[in-house]
Design a protein around this motif. Structure first.
Motif, PDB file in Angstrom:
ATOM      1  N   SER A  89      10.400   8.552  36.300  1.00 31.77           N
ATOM      2  CA  SER A  89       9.546   8.362  35.134  1.00 31.77           C
ATOM      3  C   SER A  89       8.280   7.635  35.567  1.00 31.77           C
ATOM      4  O   SER A  89       8.209   7.104  36.682  1.00 31.77           O
ATOM      5  N   ASP A  90       7.294   7.575  34.675  1.00 27.44           N
ATOM      6  CA  ASP A  90       6.061   6.855  34.980  1.00 27.44           C
ATOM      7  C   ASP A  90       6.346   5.373  35.256  1.00 27.44           C
ATOM      8  O   ASP A  90       5.792   4.781  36.186  1.00 27.44           O
ATOM      9  N   ALA A  95       7.986   4.925  38.640  1.00 28.84           N
ATOM     10  CA  ALA A  95       7.008   5.141  39.711  1.00 28.84           C
ATOM     11  C   ALA A  95       6.086   3.933  39.853  1.00 28.84           C
ATOM     12  O   ALA A  95       5.714   3.541  40.972  1.00 28.84           O
ATOM     13  N   GLY A  96       5.727   3.320  38.723  1.00 23.93           N
ATOM     14  CA  GLY A  96       4.883   2.129  38.785  1.00 23.93           C
ATOM     15  C   GLY A  96       5.572   0.990  39.505  1.00 23.93           C
ATOM     16  O   GLY A  96       4.944   0.266  40.290  1.00 23.93           O
ATOM     17  N   GLU A  97       6.876   0.810  39.255  1.00 26.11           N
ATOM     18  CA  GLU A  97       7.636  -0.224  39.946  1.00 26.11           C
ATOM     19  C   GLU A  97       7.753   0.072  41.436  1.00 26.11           C
ATOM     20  O   GLU A  97       7.734  -0.850  42.262  1.00 26.11           O
ATOM     21  N   ALA A 122      -0.156   5.743  39.784  1.00 26.88           N
ATOM     22  CA  ALA A 122       1.288   5.744  39.533  1.00 26.88           C
ATOM     23  C   ALA A 122       1.674   6.715  38.427  1.00 26.88           C
ATOM     24  O   ALA A 122       2.793   7.215  38.381  1.00 26.88           O
ATOM     25  N   ALA A 123       0.715   7.000  37.528  1.00 26.67           N
ATOM     26  CA  ALA A 123       1.011   7.890  36.398  1.00 26.67           C
ATOM     27  C   ALA A 123       1.401   9.287  36.865  1.00 26.67           C
ATOM     28  O   ALA A 123       2.154   9.980  36.180  1.00 26.67           O
ATOM     29  N   SER A 149       5.764  12.765  39.144  1.00 33.71           N
ATOM     30  CA  SER A 149       5.762  14.218  39.324  1.00 33.71           C
ATOM     31  C   SER A 149       5.536  14.579  40.786  1.00 33.71           C
ATOM     32  O   SER A 149       6.093  15.561  41.291  1.00 33.71           O
ATOM     33  N   ASP A 150       4.720  13.779  41.502  1.00 35.93           N
ATOM     34  CA  ASP A 150       4.511  14.017  42.934  1.00 35.93           C
ATOM     35  C   ASP A 150       5.822  13.867  43.707  1.00 35.93           C
ATOM     36  O   ASP A 150       6.159  14.708  44.555  1.00 35.93           O
ATOM     37  N   LEU A 151       6.558  12.788  43.422  1.00 36.98           N
ATOM     38  CA  LEU A 151       7.808  12.537  44.144  1.00 36.98           C
ATOM     39  C   LEU A 151       8.841  13.618  43.855  1.00 36.98           C
ATOM     40  O   LEU A 151       9.610  13.999  44.746  1.00 36.98           O
ATOM     41  N   ALA A 152       8.864  14.108  42.637  1.00 39.78           N
ATOM     42  CA  ALA A 152       9.794  15.179  42.295  1.00 39.78           C
ATOM     43  C   ALA A 152       9.540  16.428  43.125  1.00 39.78           C
ATOM     44  O   ALA A 152      10.461  17.195  43.433  1.00 39.78           O
TER      45      ALA A 152
END
Length: 698
Positions: free
Chosen positions: A59-60, A63-65, A93-94, A98-101
Motif C-alpha cells: 500500500s502507499d 511503501a512510505g514506511e 513513495a506514492a 505499484s513499482d515494487l509489485a
C-alpha cells in the motif's frame, strides 16, 4: 561512521560468525538494478503475501514506511542526508507500492547513489577538520543519539554537526591517553575507511539492504539473503565456529555485543558483557589495534574470527560508559564452541536462613541443545539438554537436595524438541506449547513421555535474555503451577522462522534468487497467552531498576503484537500462595549488599541510557567518567570483600583470569542465592502444613 541498521540487515545468522570481506571498489555506473533483482522482488512479494504470519499487502502507507526505514538503515545517525534528499524521495513513495509489485526498485538505487556522494562529501569535510586544533575548554555539547533528530536543513547545519562529531571522536581517544599525532592518524584512517567500505557496496549489497528495510517494515525477524550472502552463509555453517563466542549487532557506528555464547571465550573471560561496544580489534599479543568504529558488521566479525588457539585483542567501550568514556582492552584465545561447553551444570546452595538448613540444587541450562548429527547417525547416547539435566537431577537427588532450581538466565533458546522433553521431566503427560501458523492452523505440542522424573519443589530462574525455548519451558511450568518463576520478565521472542529458497518458485530457471528468512508461526502458552512481546512475567520479580531500558522484542520496531488464543486442555497442579514469599524476599533484598550493588549498576546504566548528549569539555568528561567508575568499583569492592574476596583490578596490565572468573561467579550467583532462599521459604511453609510437601520420585 553511522552505518546503522544497514549492517544488521545483511543477515543476523551470518554476522554472528563472519563473512567474506570485499576489497574492490565498485563504480557508480554499476549501481543499478538488474532483471534478476526485479524478478526476485516479485517472488518475495508473493511469498510474503502468501506465507508470512502477519497479513500483508502493498500500500502507499507501507511503501512510505519502507522509504523511511531505508533512510534510517543507511543513515541512522542522520549525519549524511540533507532534509531535501529525504523529502525528494518521500514524494516518490506514492508510486513505490505499484513499482515494487512489478519488481521495479530504481528508487532504492537512486537513494543509495545519493548516499554514497553524501558520504564522500562528509568524509572530505571531516578530514579537513583534522587539520585544525580543538578547544576542549569551550562549553558545548554533542547530541550523539540522533535517530530521532531532524535531518539537517542545509550544508552549514550539517557542518556544525560534523564539527562536534569529529571533536567528540578526538576527545574519546584523548581520554584514552593517546597522543595528538596518533589520534589524528587513527581518525584519518577511520574516516577514509568509511568511504572505502561504502565504495565496496555492490548492486547485490544495495538490493539486499533495501529488501531488508522492506521486510523489517513488515516484521523484525524476516530478512533476505542475496545469492552471494547465501553462499557465504553455507560456507560459514560448514566451518567450525572458531572465534570469541559472541553474537554481534550494529548500533549506529559501533559493533555491540548482543549476547555471549555459553562455553565461548568471551563469556568465560568475564570481561565481555552484553551491551559492550567493540571499537578496536588487534591480532595476537602485539598486533596493531585496528580501529573498527564505523565498519560494516560482517567486516568486524571477519577481523575477530581466526584459527583456533590464536589470540585476538578487543578494545571495548563497556556498557557502563557513555560514548566517550573509558575504554578497556581484552585478550581472548579463539576457540571452537563445542556442544559440551554449552552443557548443563549443577551445584548446591545451602540455605541456613530458614529454621531448618535446606539444600537447594541448582542446574544451569545455558542452551536447549541436541546433537542432531549424532542422533541421525544412530548413536543412542547422543548429547541433549534433557538427557544431561536428567543425569544431573539424579546426582542431586543422591546428594539429598530439598528443592531444585532450573537456571535459564541468558538462555536464548534452541531446540523446540528439548523444550518439550525438559518440561516432561517435571509434569505428567499433557500439552506444553501451542503453535499457530500463518493459515490459522493450531498444533498442540505435548510432553512426549508420560512419566514424571522429578516431583519435588521447583523454581525456574529467568532474566531479560531468556528467550524462545526458555520461555516455552518457563511458561509451561508456570501455567501448570508446577513451580515458581523468579527473576525478570523474559525476552518476548514468540515467533517461528523458516529459511525459504526462493529459487523453488521459479522452476526451470537457473537464475539464483537467494533466500528469505520468513516468520511463519507464533508460539502460544497452553493458557492461551502468547510468549511474543510480553515474554513470561515472573511470579516473583526482581526489581533491578532496568525497567526503563528498552530490551528484547519490546525494543524492536514492527514487532508482532501480543495475542491470545483458546487455552489447551490441561490440569493445573497447584495454586501457589506468593504473598508471603514476596514479602520475605523483599525484606531480605533491602539489606542485601549484593542486590545493592546490582541496583547501583542498574541506576548508572539507566542514567547512561537516558543520556542523549555529552559534554565536549575534557575536564567535565573526565570527571563524569571517573565519578561513575568510582561508584561502580566501590560498590563491587564492598560486596566482594563482604564475601571474603579481594577485588581484581580489571584495569591492570596483567589481569588474574582465574581470580576474575571466581569473582564473576560470585556476582552471577547473587540472584541464584536469593532464588534458593525463596524456594527454601516455600518448602518451609509447605512443611508447616499450608500444603503437603512434594516428594522426589524415580
Amino acid at each position: 561512521m553511522a552505518l546503522g541498521r544497514l549492517s544488521v540487515a545483511l543477515l543476523s545468522a551470518l554476522i554472528a560468525f563472519g563473512a567474506l570481506a570485499k576489497t574492490q571498489e565498485v563504480g557508480l555506473a554499476e549501481l543499478f538494478p538488474d532483471e534478476r533483482q526485479a524478478r526476485t522482488m516479485v517472488v518475495i512479494n508473493k511469498v510474503l503475501e502468501r506465507f508470512h504470519y502477519r497479513d500483508f499487502a502493498l500500500s502507499d502507507a507501507f511503501a512510505g514506511e519502507v522509504i523511511n526505514n531505508y533512510f534510517t538503515d543507511l543513515d541512522s545517525g542522520r549525519l549524511f542526508f540533507l532534509e531535501r534528499d529525504v523529502e525528494r524521495f518521500q514524494r516518490s513513495a506514492a508510486r513505490l507500492d505499484s513499482d515494487l509489485a512489478k519488481g521495479k526498485i530504481d528508487t532504492a538505487f537512486d537513494i543509495f547513489r545519493v548516499y554514497r556522494m553524501r558520504v564522500d562529501s562528509r568524509v572530505d569535510y571531516a578530514l579537513s577538520l583534522l587539520q585544525q586544533p580543538f578547544d576542549f575548554e569551550r562549553d558545548e555539547r554533542y547530541l550523539f543519539k540522533r535517530d530521532e533528530a531532524d535531518w539537517a536543513a542545509n550544508e552549514a547545519e550539517l557542518n556544525d554537526i560534523w564539527r562536534k562529531r569529529v571533536k567528540n571522536d578526538y576527545l574519546l581517544l584523548k581520554l584514552a591517553d593517546k597522543s595528538d599525532e596518533a589520534i589524528r592518524e587513527q581518525l584519518r584512517e577511520r574516516y577514509t575507511g568509511i568511504t572505502r567500505r561504502i565504495h565496496q557496496f555492490t548492486a547485490d549489497d544495495v538490493y539486499q539492504a533495501f529488501v531488508n528495510a522492506y521486510t523489517r517494515t513488515l516484521e523484525p525477524h524476516t530478512s533476505y539473503m542475496s545469492p552471494s550472502t547465501s553462499e557465504n552463509f553455507d560456507i560459514s555453517m560448514r566451518l567450525s565456529l572458531e572465534g570469541i563466542g559472541a553474537v554481534l549487532r550494529a548500533e549506529n557506528e559501533y559493533t555491540v555485543i548482543q549476547r555471549t555464547i555459553p562455553g565461548g571465550p568471551a563469556r568465560q573471560s568475564g570481561q565481555i558483557q552484553t551491551g559492550d561496544r567493540i571499537v578496536g580489534v588487534g591480532q595476537g599479543l602485539e598486533g596493531e589495534m585496528v580501529d573498527v568504529v564505523g565498519w560494516r558488521l560482517q567486516d568486524v566479525v571477519d577481523k575477530i574470527r581466526g584459527p583456533k588457539g590464536s589470540v585476538v585483542r578487543l578494545q571495548t567501550l563497556p556498557k557502563s560508559e557513555t560514548v566517550g568514556g573509558r575504554m578497556r582492552e581484552v585478550s581472548l584465545v579463539r576457540n571452537e564452541i563445542k556442544l559440551e561447553d554449552q552443557a548443563a551444570q549443577r551445584f548446591i546452595i545451602e540455605s541456613p536462613e530458614n529454621a531448618t538448613a535446606l539444600r537447594i540444587g541448582v542446574i544451569e541450562v545455558p542452551a536447549f541443545y541436541r546433537d542432531f548429527r549424532a542422533e541421525s547417525s544412530g548413536q543412542r547416547d547422543f548429547r541433549s539438554t534433557t538427557r544431561d539435566v536428567r543425569a544431573l537431577i539424579k546426582e542431586l537427588k543422591a546428594d539429598e537436595i530439598d528443592g531444585l532450581i532450573i537456571d535459564l538466565r541468558g538462555n536464548g533458546g534452541g531446540s523446540l524438541t528439548e523444550a518439550l522433553e525438559l518440561t516432561g521431566l517435571f509434569i505428567e503427560e499433557g500439552p506444553v506449547v501451542q503453535v499457530k501458523d500463518s493459515f490459522g492452523k493450531i498444533e498442540v505440542e505435548v510432553d512426549p513421555d508420560p512419566a514424571i522424573f522429578y516431583t519435588g519443589p521447583l523454581a525456574v530462574l529467568v532474566d531479560r535474555n531468556s528467550a524462545s525455548a526458555s520461555e516455552i519451558f518457563a511458561g509451561a511450568i508456570q501455567d501448570y503451577g508446577r513451580g515458581i518463576i523468579i527473576g525478570e520478565p523474559t525476552f518476548g521472542k514468540g515467533t517461528v522462522q523458516t529459511l525459504i529458497d526462493l529459487d523453488r518458485y521459479v522452476p526451470g530457471d537457473d537464475t539464483q534468487l537467494g533466500r528469505l528468512r520468513l516468520t511463519m508461526a507464533e508460539f502460544f502458552r497452553i493458557s492461551g497467552a502468547s510468549t511474543q512481546l510480553k515474554g513470561v512475567e515472573p511470579d516473583i520479580n526482581f526489581e533491578l531498576g532496568l525497567q526503563g531500558i528498552e530490551h528484547g522484542e519490546r525494543s524492536l520496531d514492527n514487532a508482532l503484537p501480543w495475542g491470545r488464543i483458546r487455552p489447551a486442555e490441561f490440569e493445573v497442579k497447584a495454586e501457589l500462595d506468593l504473598a508471603a514469599l514476596k514479602r520475605r524476599s523483599a525484606q531480605r533484598i533491602v539489606n542485601d549488599d549484593g542486590f545493592r550493588m546490582l541496583l547501583e549498576q542498574a541506576r548508572v546504566l539507566s542514567e547512561i541510557e537516558a543520556q542523549d548528549q555529552v559534554s565536549l569539555s575534557e575536564r567535565e568528561r573526565r570527571a563524569e567518567s571517573n565519578r561513575r567508575d568510582q561508584v561502580l568499583k566501590e560498590r563491587k569492592a564492598a560486596f566482594l570483600r563482604a564475601r571474603g574476596i579481594e577485588p581484581v583490578d580489571e584495569d591492570a596490565d596483567h589481569v588474574d583470569e582465574e581470580a576474575l572468573e571466581k569473582q564473576q561467579e560470585v556476582i552471577d550467583r547473587i540472584l541464584t542465592r536469593e532464588a534458593a532462599r525463596i524456594l527454601a521459604d516455600m518448602i518451609v511453609l509447605q512443611d508447616a502444613g499450608e500444603r503437603p510437601r512434594a516428594a522426589m520420585s524415580d
